[in-house]
Design a protein around this motif. Structure first.
Motif, PDB file in Angstrom:
ATOM      1  N   GLN A  88     -20.794   1.255  18.623  1.00 45.16           N
ATOM      2  CA  GLN A  88     -21.500   0.462  17.618  1.00 45.16           C
ATOM      3  C   GLN A  88     -21.128   0.879  16.208  1.00 45.16           C
ATOM      4  OE1 GLN A  88     -23.372  -2.296  18.041  1.00 45.16           O
ATOM      5  NE2 GLN A  88     -22.789  -2.167  20.191  1.00 45.16           N
ATOM      6  N   THR A  89     -20.882   2.168  16.028  1.00 48.75           N
ATOM      7  CA  THR A  89     -20.441   2.669  14.722  1.00 48.75           C
ATOM      8  C   THR A  89     -19.007   2.240  14.449  1.00 48.75           C
ATOM      9  OG1 THR A  89     -21.917   4.579  14.824  1.00 48.75           O
ATOM     10  CG2 THR A  89     -20.015   4.752  13.358  1.00 48.75           C
ATOM     11  N   ALA A  90     -18.169   2.306  15.476  1.00 50.13           N
ATOM     12  CA  ALA A  90     -16.757   1.931  15.310  1.00 50.13           C
ATOM     13  C   ALA A  90     -16.620   0.486  14.847  1.00 50.13           C
ATOM     14  CB  ALA A  90     -16.007   2.147  16.616  1.00 50.13           C
ATOM     15  N   LYS A  91     -17.475  -0.402  15.347  1.00 51.67           N
ATOM     16  CA  LYS A  91     -17.428  -1.802  14.903  1.00 51.67           C
ATOM     17  C   LYS A  91     -17.540  -1.886  13.388  1.00 51.67           C
ATOM     18  CE  LYS A  91     -19.728  -3.754  19.008  1.00 51.67           C
ATOM     19  NZ  LYS A  91     -20.926  -4.520  19.460  1.00 51.67           N
ATOM     20  N   LYS A  92     -18.470  -1.127  12.816  1.00 55.73           N
ATOM     21  CA  LYS A  92     -18.695  -1.168  11.370  1.00 55.73           C
ATOM     22  C   LYS A  92     -17.524  -0.535  10.618  1.00 55.73           C
ATOM     23  CE  LYS A  92     -23.579  -0.849  12.469  1.00 55.73           C
ATOM     24  NZ  LYS A  92     -24.735   0.043  12.586  1.00 55.73           N
ATOM     25  N   LEU A  93     -16.940   0.507  11.203  1.00 56.50           N
ATOM     26  CA  LEU A  93     -15.785   1.147  10.570  1.00 56.50           C
ATOM     27  C   LEU A  93     -14.598   0.189  10.532  1.00 56.50           C
ATOM     28  CD1 LEU A  93     -15.913   4.715  12.170  1.00 56.50           C
ATOM     29  CD2 LEU A  93     -16.952   3.939  10.035  1.00 56.50           C
ATOM     30  N   PHE A  94     -14.384  -0.540  11.614  1.00 54.90           N
ATOM     31  CA  PHE A  94     -13.289  -1.505  11.645  1.00 54.90           C
ATOM     32  C   PHE A  94     -13.518  -2.616  10.615  1.00 54.90           C
ATOM     33  CE2 PHE A  94     -12.621  -0.303  16.340  1.00 54.90           C
ATOM     34  CZ  PHE A  94     -11.604   0.579  16.018  1.00 54.90           C
ATOM     35  N   HIS A  95     -14.745  -3.106  10.539  1.00 56.11           N
ATOM     36  CA  HIS A  95     -15.045  -4.167   9.577  1.00 56.11           C
ATOM     37  C   HIS A  95     -14.782  -3.688   8.148  1.00 56.11           C
ATOM     38  CE1 HIS A  95     -17.114  -7.575   7.705  1.00 56.11           C
ATOM     39  NE2 HIS A  95     -17.645  -6.682   6.897  1.00 56.11           N
ATOM     40  N   LEU A  96     -15.285  -2.512   7.799  1.00 52.08           N
ATOM     41  CA  LEU A  96     -15.083  -1.981   6.450  1.00 52.08           C
ATOM     42  C   LEU A  96     -13.608  -1.755   6.157  1.00 52.08           C
ATOM     43  CD1 LEU A  96     -18.015   0.597   6.338  1.00 52.08           C
ATOM     44  CD2 LEU A  96     -17.738  -1.350   4.792  1.00 52.08           C
ATOM     45  N   SER A  97     -12.867  -1.283   7.145  1.00 50.36           N
ATOM     46  CA  SER A  97     -11.438  -1.026   6.951  1.00 50.36           C
ATOM     47  C   SER A  97     -10.684  -2.318   6.688  1.00 50.36           C
ATOM     48  CB  SER A  97     -10.870  -0.323   8.189  1.00 50.36           C
ATOM     49  OG  SER A  97     -11.516   0.915   8.409  1.00 50.36           O
ATOM     50  N   GLY A  98     -11.040  -3.371   7.432  1.00 50.23           N
ATOM     51  CA  GLY A  98     -10.411  -4.655   7.188  1.00 50.23           C
ATOM     52  C   GLY A  98     -10.796  -5.240   5.845  1.00 50.23           C
ATOM     53  N   ALA A  99     -12.042  -5.033   5.442  1.00 51.90           N
ATOM     54  CA  ALA A  99     -12.522  -5.578   4.174  1.00 51.90           C
ATOM     55  C   ALA A  99     -11.830  -4.935   2.980  1.00 51.90           C
ATOM     56  CB  ALA A  99     -14.035  -5.393   4.071  1.00 51.90           C
ATOM     57  N   TYR A 100     -11.629  -3.622   3.036  1.00 53.48           N
ATOM     58  CA  TYR A 100     -11.024  -2.909   1.912  1.00 53.48           C
ATOM     59  C   TYR A 100      -9.509  -2.769   2.033  1.00 53.48           C
ATOM     60  CZ  TYR A 100     -15.495  -1.433  -0.146  1.00 53.48           C
ATOM     61  OH  TYR A 100     -16.726  -1.404  -0.753  1.00 53.48           O
ATOM     62  N   GLY A 101      -8.964  -3.053   3.199  1.00 53.63           N
ATOM     63  CA  GLY A 101      -7.518  -2.964   3.368  1.00 53.63           C
ATOM     64  C   GLY A 101      -6.984  -1.549   3.385  1.00 53.63           C
ATOM     65  N   VAL A 102      -7.675  -0.647   4.080  1.00 54.71           N
ATOM     66  CA  VAL A 102      -7.185   0.728   4.160  1.00 54.71           C
ATOM     67  C   VAL A 102      -5.879   0.753   4.945  1.00 54.71           C
ATOM     68  CG1 VAL A 102      -9.529   1.639   4.057  1.00 54.71           C
ATOM     69  CG2 VAL A 102      -8.420   1.352   6.278  1.00 54.71           C
ATOM     70  N   ASN A 103      -5.136   1.809   4.756  1.00 52.55           N
ATOM     71  CA  ASN A 103      -3.828   1.917   5.393  1.00 52.55           C
ATOM     72  C   ASN A 103      -3.947   2.182   6.888  1.00 52.55           C
ATOM     73  OD1 ASN A 103      -1.183   2.917   6.225  1.00 52.55           O
ATOM     74  ND2 ASN A 103      -0.699   2.930   4.054  1.00 52.55           N
ATOM     75  N   TYR A 130     -12.725  -7.116  15.252  1.00 50.08           N
ATOM     76  CA  TYR A 130     -13.597  -6.473  14.265  1.00 50.08           C
ATOM     77  C   TYR A 130     -12.861  -6.208  12.955  1.00 50.08           C
ATOM     78  CZ  TYR A 130     -16.925  -5.949  18.046  1.00 50.08           C
ATOM     79  OH  TYR A 130     -17.786  -6.222  19.068  1.00 50.08           O
ATOM     80  N   LEU A 131     -11.570  -5.933  13.024  1.00 52.62           N
ATOM     81  CA  LEU A 131     -10.784  -5.815  11.797  1.00 52.62           C
ATOM     82  C   LEU A 131     -10.695  -7.166  11.098  1.00 52.62           C
ATOM     83  CD1 LEU A 131      -7.868  -3.591  13.149  1.00 52.62           C
ATOM     84  CD2 LEU A 131      -9.590  -2.872  11.494  1.00 52.62           C
ATOM     85  N   GLU A 132     -10.537  -8.220  11.886  1.00 54.05           N
ATOM     86  CA  GLU A 132     -10.416  -9.561  11.322  1.00 54.05           C
ATOM     87  C   GLU A 132     -11.660  -9.979  10.545  1.00 54.05           C
ATOM     88  OE1 GLU A 132      -7.372 -11.732  14.520  1.00 54.05           O
ATOM     89  OE2 GLU A 132      -9.568 -11.857  14.796  1.00 54.05           O
ATOM     90  N   THR A 133     -12.832  -9.534  11.003  1.00 57.46           N
ATOM     91  CA  THR A 133     -14.046  -9.901  10.273  1.00 57.46           C
ATOM     92  C   THR A 133     -14.011  -9.358   8.846  1.00 57.46           C
ATOM     93  OG1 THR A 133     -15.302  -7.941  11.008  1.00 57.46           O
ATOM     94  CG2 THR A 133     -15.437  -9.917  12.381  1.00 57.46           C
ATOM     95  N   GLY A 134     -13.411  -8.190   8.673  1.00 59.07           N
ATOM     96  CA  GLY A 134     -13.302  -7.624   7.328  1.00 59.07           C
ATOM     97  C   GLY A 134     -12.363  -8.422   6.445  1.00 59.07           C
ATOM     98  N   LEU A 135     -11.200  -8.791   6.976  1.00 56.90           N
ATOM     99  CA  LEU A 135     -10.256  -9.606   6.212  1.00 56.90           C
ATOM    100  C   LEU A 135     -10.887 -10.940   5.823  1.00 56.90           C
ATOM    101  CD1 LEU A 135      -8.275  -7.504   7.670  1.00 56.90           C
ATOM    102  CD2 LEU A 135      -6.562  -9.300   7.484  1.00 56.90           C
TER     103      LEU A 135
END
Length: 240
Positions: A88-103, A130-135
């Motif tokens: 459940q935590t990883a989902k949020k980490l993936f979303h934030l990473s996609g949103a900010y575009g981390v490397n 989950y990465l796509e939701t951030g983008l």
């Protein structure tokens, strides 16, 4: 979903894309856009665009690329390490990473972690979604790299990192002054997030013996996703 995410391989030679499923429903039911109107599109690895709706039906919307837009978000050149978090935590980490575009994101199972977490779909077939939701949220067009290491020693990985290793811990030095002074070096820096229960004494000893600097985002215990969000916000505020 502020942006419609489209992959380059979906765009045909006439610059058309045929959307079904969630993206089609979003345009019709949420954006309430019809033929002739435009939508914002993010193409991973390419950039931001305006597409115009060419046709729409019960299960299909066809859009066509019109113009490119200036980059709406400058991705963060960050490398991050996580002690294998709950799904459940990883989902949020993936979303934030996609949103900010981390490397990149590195996931390792430290000694205190439940290795059964690896069996979750979050770490396999659902990771990309989950990465796509951030983008789709921010229009960032860089897709983060996700590395899941299930066998290698996490301490060996940190020891062999070619660059600066910063360990996040509430007993470390204040991160705020550091971020302003060292922001241009962050591309080679690895930001290390530990288990939510905190680092063990032997881990702290290992960090000190290895010459790794401990940095604090605040003198309170934060859940991993909140600590990650705090780090991203501070760096984003300086860099953009």
């Amino acid at each position: 979903m502020n942006w419609i995410l489209v992959y380059e391989k979906e765009i045909d030679t006439n610059h058309l894309v045929h959307l079904t499923g969630e993206r089609h429903n979003h345009i019709q039911s949420i954006l309430k856009k019809g033929v002739g109107e435009t939508v914002q599109v993010v193409v991973p690895g390419s950039g931001n665009y305006i597409f115009r709706i060419q046709s729409t039906a019960d299960i299909l919307t066809t859009i066509q690329k019109e113009i490119s837009l200036p980059e709406v978000l400058r991705p963060l050149e960050l490398q991050t390490f996580f002690s294998l978090p709950r799904p459940q935590t990883a989902k949020k980490l993936f979303h934030l990473s996609g949103a900010y575009g981390v490397n990149s994101l590195y996931f390792y199972a430290t000694e205190t972690k439940n290795k059964e977490y690896w069996t979750s779909p979050v770490y396999s077939k659902d990771t990309v979604s989950y990465l796509e939701t951030g983008l789709s949220q921010t229009g960032n067009s860089r897709f983060p790299s996700v590395i899941q290491e299930r066998t290698q020693s996490w301490k060996h990985f940190l020891k062999t990192w070619r660059g600066v290793v910063l360990v996040l811990d509430r007993e470390g030095e204040d991160f705020c002054p550091y971020v302003k002074e060292q922001s241009e070096r962050f591309k080679e820096t690895l930001f290390v997030f530990g288990p939510e229960s905190g680092w063990k004494p032997e881990d702290i000893l290992f960090f000190k013996e290895s010459g790794f600097q401990l940095m604090s985002l605040g003198k309170i215990n934060l859940r991993t996703e909140f600590a990650y969000s705090a780090l991203l916000h501070q760096i984003f505020s300086i860099r953009n």
